[in-house]
Enzyme design. Structure first.
Site, PDB file in Angstrom:
ATOM      1  N   VAL A 202       0.853  -1.203   0.000  1.00  0.00           N
ATOM      2  CA  VAL A 202       0.000   0.000   0.000  1.00  0.00           C
ATOM      3  C   VAL A 202       0.890   1.255   0.000  1.00  0.00           C
ATOM      4  O   VAL A 202       0.523   2.278  -0.588  1.00  0.00           O
ATOM      5  CB  VAL A 202      -0.998  -0.006   1.178  1.00  0.00           C
ATOM      6  CG1 VAL A 202      -1.866   1.239   1.158  1.00  0.00           C
ATOM      7  CG2 VAL A 202      -1.889  -1.244   1.123  1.00  0.00           C
ATOM      8  N   GLY A 203       2.072   1.152   0.602  1.00  0.00           N
ATOM      9  CA  GLY A 203       3.018   2.275   0.576  1.00  0.00           C
ATOM     10  C   GLY A 203       3.304   2.709  -0.857  1.00  0.00           C
ATOM     11  O   GLY A 203       3.404   3.900  -1.161  1.00  0.00           O
ATOM     12  N   GLU A 220       6.299   4.557   6.562  1.00  0.00           N
ATOM     13  CA  GLU A 220       6.757   3.634   7.618  1.00  0.00           C
ATOM     14  C   GLU A 220       6.178   2.270   7.252  1.00  0.00           C
ATOM     15  O   GLU A 220       4.990   2.030   7.451  1.00  0.00           O
ATOM     16  CB  GLU A 220       6.243   4.098   8.989  1.00  0.00           C
ATOM     17  CG  GLU A 220       6.767   5.456   9.426  1.00  0.00           C
ATOM     18  CD  GLU A 220       8.197   5.404   9.968  1.00  0.00           C
ATOM     19  OE1 GLU A 220       8.778   4.304  10.067  1.00  0.00           O
ATOM     20  OE2 GLU A 220       8.726   6.476  10.292  1.00  0.00           O
ATOM     21  N   CYS A 254       5.372  -4.462  13.546  1.00  0.00           N
ATOM     22  CA  CYS A 254       6.200  -4.255  12.345  1.00  0.00           C
ATOM     23  C   CYS A 254       7.658  -4.604  12.590  1.00  0.00           C
ATOM     24  O   CYS A 254       8.341  -5.061  11.685  1.00  0.00           O
ATOM     25  CB  CYS A 254       6.072  -2.820  11.872  1.00  0.00           C
ATOM     26  SG  CYS A 254       6.521  -1.613  13.135  1.00  0.00           S
TER      27      CYS A 254
HETATM   28  P1  NAD Z   1      -2.150  -1.728   5.187  1.00  0.00           P
HETATM   29  O1  NAD Z   1      -1.079  -1.224   4.290  1.00  0.00           O
HETATM   30  O2  NAD Z   1      -3.048  -2.777   4.681  1.00  0.00           O
HETATM   31  O3  NAD Z   1      -3.109  -0.519   5.653  1.00  0.00           O
HETATM   32  C1  NAD Z   1      -2.601   0.667   6.218  1.00  0.00           C
HETATM   33  C2  NAD Z   1      -3.584   1.802   5.942  1.00  0.00           C
HETATM   34  O4  NAD Z   1      -3.714   1.962   4.540  1.00  0.00           O
HETATM   35  C3  NAD Z   1      -4.993   1.572   6.501  1.00  0.00           C
HETATM   36  O5  NAD Z   1      -5.457   2.774   7.058  1.00  0.00           O
HETATM   37  C4  NAD Z   1      -5.787   1.170   5.270  1.00  0.00           C
HETATM   38  O6  NAD Z   1      -7.140   1.578   5.328  1.00  0.00           O
HETATM   39  C5  NAD Z   1      -5.083   1.909   4.160  1.00  0.00           C
HETATM   40  N1  NAD Z   1      -5.177   1.212   2.875  1.00  0.00           N
HETATM   41  C6  NAD Z   1      -5.285  -0.121   2.673  1.00  0.00           C
HETATM   42  N2  NAD Z   1      -5.335  -0.407   1.357  1.00  0.00           N
HETATM   43  C7  NAD Z   1      -5.248   0.775   0.712  1.00  0.00           C
HETATM   44  C8  NAD Z   1      -5.250   1.153  -0.669  1.00  0.00           C
HETATM   45  N3  NAD Z   1      -5.357   0.250  -1.629  1.00  0.00           N
HETATM   46  N4  NAD Z   1      -5.141   2.470  -0.969  1.00  0.00           N
HETATM   47  C9  NAD Z   1      -5.033   3.399   0.004  1.00  0.00           C
HETATM   48  N5  NAD Z   1      -5.039   3.097   1.316  1.00  0.00           N
HETATM   49  C10 NAD Z   1      -5.143   1.814   1.678  1.00  0.00           C
HETATM   50  O7  NAD Z   1      -1.403  -2.175   6.532  1.00  0.00           O
HETATM   51  P2  NAD Z   1      -2.017  -2.839   7.839  1.00  0.00           P
HETATM   52  O8  NAD Z   1      -2.478  -4.210   7.509  1.00  0.00           O
HETATM   53  O9  NAD Z   1      -2.960  -1.907   8.487  1.00  0.00           O
HETATM   54  O10 NAD Z   1      -0.706  -2.924   8.748  1.00  0.00           O
HETATM   55  C11 NAD Z   1       0.243  -3.937   8.617  1.00  0.00           C
HETATM   56  C12 NAD Z   1       1.461  -3.478   7.847  1.00  0.00           C
HETATM   57  O11 NAD Z   1       1.928  -2.242   8.356  1.00  0.00           O
HETATM   58  C13 NAD Z   1       2.625  -4.439   7.996  1.00  0.00           C
HETATM   59  O12 NAD Z   1       3.307  -4.550   6.779  1.00  0.00           O
HETATM   60  C14 NAD Z   1       3.517  -3.764   9.031  1.00  0.00           C
HETATM   61  O13 NAD Z   1       4.848  -4.152   8.997  1.00  0.00           O
HETATM   62  C15 NAD Z   1       3.316  -2.344   8.679  1.00  0.00           C
HETATM   63  N6  NAD Z   1       3.587  -1.485   9.811  1.00  0.00           N
HETATM   64  C16 NAD Z   1       4.687  -0.687   9.786  1.00  0.00           C
HETATM   65  C17 NAD Z   1       4.996   0.096  10.885  1.00  0.00           C
HETATM   66  C18 NAD Z   1       6.196   0.990  10.904  1.00  0.00           C
HETATM   67  O14 NAD Z   1       6.278   1.825  11.796  1.00  0.00           O
HETATM   68  N7  NAD Z   1       7.133   0.863   9.986  1.00  0.00           N
HETATM   69  C19 NAD Z   1       4.157   0.064  12.004  1.00  0.00           C
HETATM   70  C20 NAD Z   1       3.045  -0.757  11.980  1.00  0.00           C
HETATM   71  C21 NAD Z   1       2.751  -1.526  10.883  1.00  0.00           C
END
Ligand code: NAD
Length: 478
Positions: A202-203, A220, A254
């Protein structure tokens, strides 16, 4: 004014909020350190007042114990917030920098200024901490902010929305709830900075959207964070720290150690010790882990099934599964699980696990461990256990990671003097402390002429002999 094409009614509402935030950004920009600290204090007091509600919200999201909510959501947020309060005056001050000799007659400084309207998109795994700490830095830096918490941890998202409605006018900080559709609508807007925490997948979507407006991003992200155990590691101490770092939040962290690399000669001892420590932590009186109030549940059925399938895939491909209890789909319970005899073709070694499953891979030479790490994306964290300083340095020199603990796990996130973030696939940009403040600030370069004349004037046209001589000198000596 920027135009946005094809907006649905809900997107139009989001745009209205955005315009309010943008119109107010100039006023917020002018706030001084005292005013910003007061805002941080309001957040601090609210957290203290509603501590139990925060505990309840995260408990309802994935049965996180109140003590774990205290340490990983509340205390960790307050730690960064109080550090920001103490240091904000210093961070906000223009920073004088030196000038080279050929800039004689000028003085220069760096003026941190707010970026403007910022968007924070948060994940579900530490749903309070990961929404509020970026907010602390966005406010400290003098921005207006839109927050989109994760729709998956909806109890905490609703708490955060109420909290922001209670604390801030809607043209200063506003929470917008929703899933992918809402995120997608938000990403069409011309924010001045986006702070995204979530998966690398998603990043990339966020970064692609940011390109449209050349919006700066802090990403992040996540990945597979290895723990390298050296030959001489104290295994009792190592497994204490590994058990805590891996199984806190049921592995949905994470920076949890994702997999272990251990010398072949010490593998069996490690597995035995790790199993003992798991029991000490979660079954101190011989009870099953599922009754422990200290062990979280998996956030939802999708993630439960994903984790179950990677365990099954590993078992099908010849791994040994050491599971401390039985999985229960109804309660989304997966017990602490160690997987041995793993190979790189298993899903468990290919994707971020993000659950209470620890693959253990053996190595003959440290170089073999480096190769395994090198083949994967650059990790968010890397842990080293051992005593020999040369070996530890060797691991540091032969690997890279966003952050590293030596003889510890995950604790580096708690030191606000350290930058927090990943490298490439595990993240872009850093947060926490001054790094967090800087991420939400534009470091404006200011040069001032002090005496009305600078050496540079001598090289203005028409270019005469003096200009040529001076240029020759500068080319030679500067
Ligand atoms: P995710 O990427 O699925 O979702 C994160 C956010 O993005 C949510 O608010 C979600 O609604 C939004 N999102 C989801 N799909 C999207 C799209 N297609 N377009 C735009 N926005 C969208 O992540 P998650 O499942 O919530 O969290 C888990 C991931 O986050 C793991 O990979 C973990 O390692 C990472 N993480 C990183 C850190 C850090 O500080 N580096 C901290 C916590 C989690």
């Amino acid at each position: 004014m920027d135009t946005i094409i094809d907006l649905s009614p809900s997107e139009l509402k989001i745009e209205d909020i955005f315009i309010q935030l943008r119109n107010n950004a100039k006023n917020i920009k002018d706030t001084n350190a005292k005013e910003r600290i007061q805002k941080l204090e309001k957040i601090e007091q609210y957290i203290l007042k509603y501590r139990e509600d925060i505990q309840k919200a995260v408990y309802n999201d994935f049965r996180k114990s109140p003590t774990e909510a205290d340490t990983t959501e509340i205390l960790s947020t307050l730690g960064l917030l109080r550090h920001a309060k103490r240091n904000l005056r210093k961070w906000m001050k223009p920073r004088k920098v030196g000038s080279p000799l050929n800039m004689l007659g000028t003085s220069s400084y760096i003026l941190p200024e707010p970026k403007g309207v910022c968007l924070i998109i948060a994940p579900w795994n530490y749903p309070f901490y990961l929404a509020i700490t970026p907010l602390v830095y966005a406010i400290a830096a003098g921005n207006t902010v839109m927050i989109k918490p994760s729709e998956i941890s909806n109890h905490t998202a609703t708490f955060i929305q109420t909290m922001m409605d209670d604390l801030f006018p809607s043209d200063e900080v506003k929470v917008v709830q929703g899933g992918v559709d809402v995120s997608t609508a938000l990403l069409k807007l011309k924010f001045n900075h986006i702070f995204f925490t979530g998966s690398p997948q998603v990043g990339k979507i966020v970064m692609r959207a940011a390109v449209e407006h050349l919006t700066s991003v802090t990403l992040e992200l996540g990945g597979k964070s290895p723990a390298v155990i050296c030959e001489d590691a104290d295994l009792k101490d190592t497994t204490d720290k590994m058990t805590w770092g891996k199984f806190i939040n049921a592995g949905q962290t994470c920076i949890a150690p994702d997999y272990v690399l251990i010398p072949k000669s010490r593998k069996e001892e490690f597995i035995e010790q790790m199993s003992n420590t798991i029991n000490e932590f979660y079954s101190p009186n011989g009870e099953v882990v599922s009754v422990s109030e200290d062990f979280c549940r998996i956030i939802n059925h999708n993630h439960f099934n994903r984790l179950k399938s990677i365990i099954e895939d590993a078992a099908d491909k010849g791994a040994t599964i050491i599971m401390n209890g039985e999985m229960d789909e109804n309660t989304k319970f997966i017990p602490p699980t160690i997987v041995t005899n793993v190979s790189n073709d298993m899903k468990i070694m290919q994707e971020e696990i993000f659950g209470p499953i620890l693959p253990v891979m053996e190595y003959e030479q440290l170089e073999d461990a480096f190769n395994i790490i090198e083949e994967k994306e650059k990790p968010l964290a890397l842990y080293i256990f051992g005593k020999n300083k040369k070996l530890i340095r060797k691991v540091l020199n032969n690997t890279t990671a966003g952050g590293t603990c030596i003889n510890e796990t995950i604790l580096h996130i708690n030191n606000p003097e350290l930058p927090f973030g990943g490298v490439n696939n595990s993240g872009i940009g850093k947060s926490h402390g001054k790094f967090g403040f800087d991420g939400f600030s534009n470091q404006r370069a200011v040069l001032k002429n002090r005496i009305g004349m600078t050496t540079i004037k001598t090289i203005y046209p028409p270019y005469g002999n003096l200009a040529k001589k001076l240029t020759d000198l500068m080319i030679k000596y500067f």
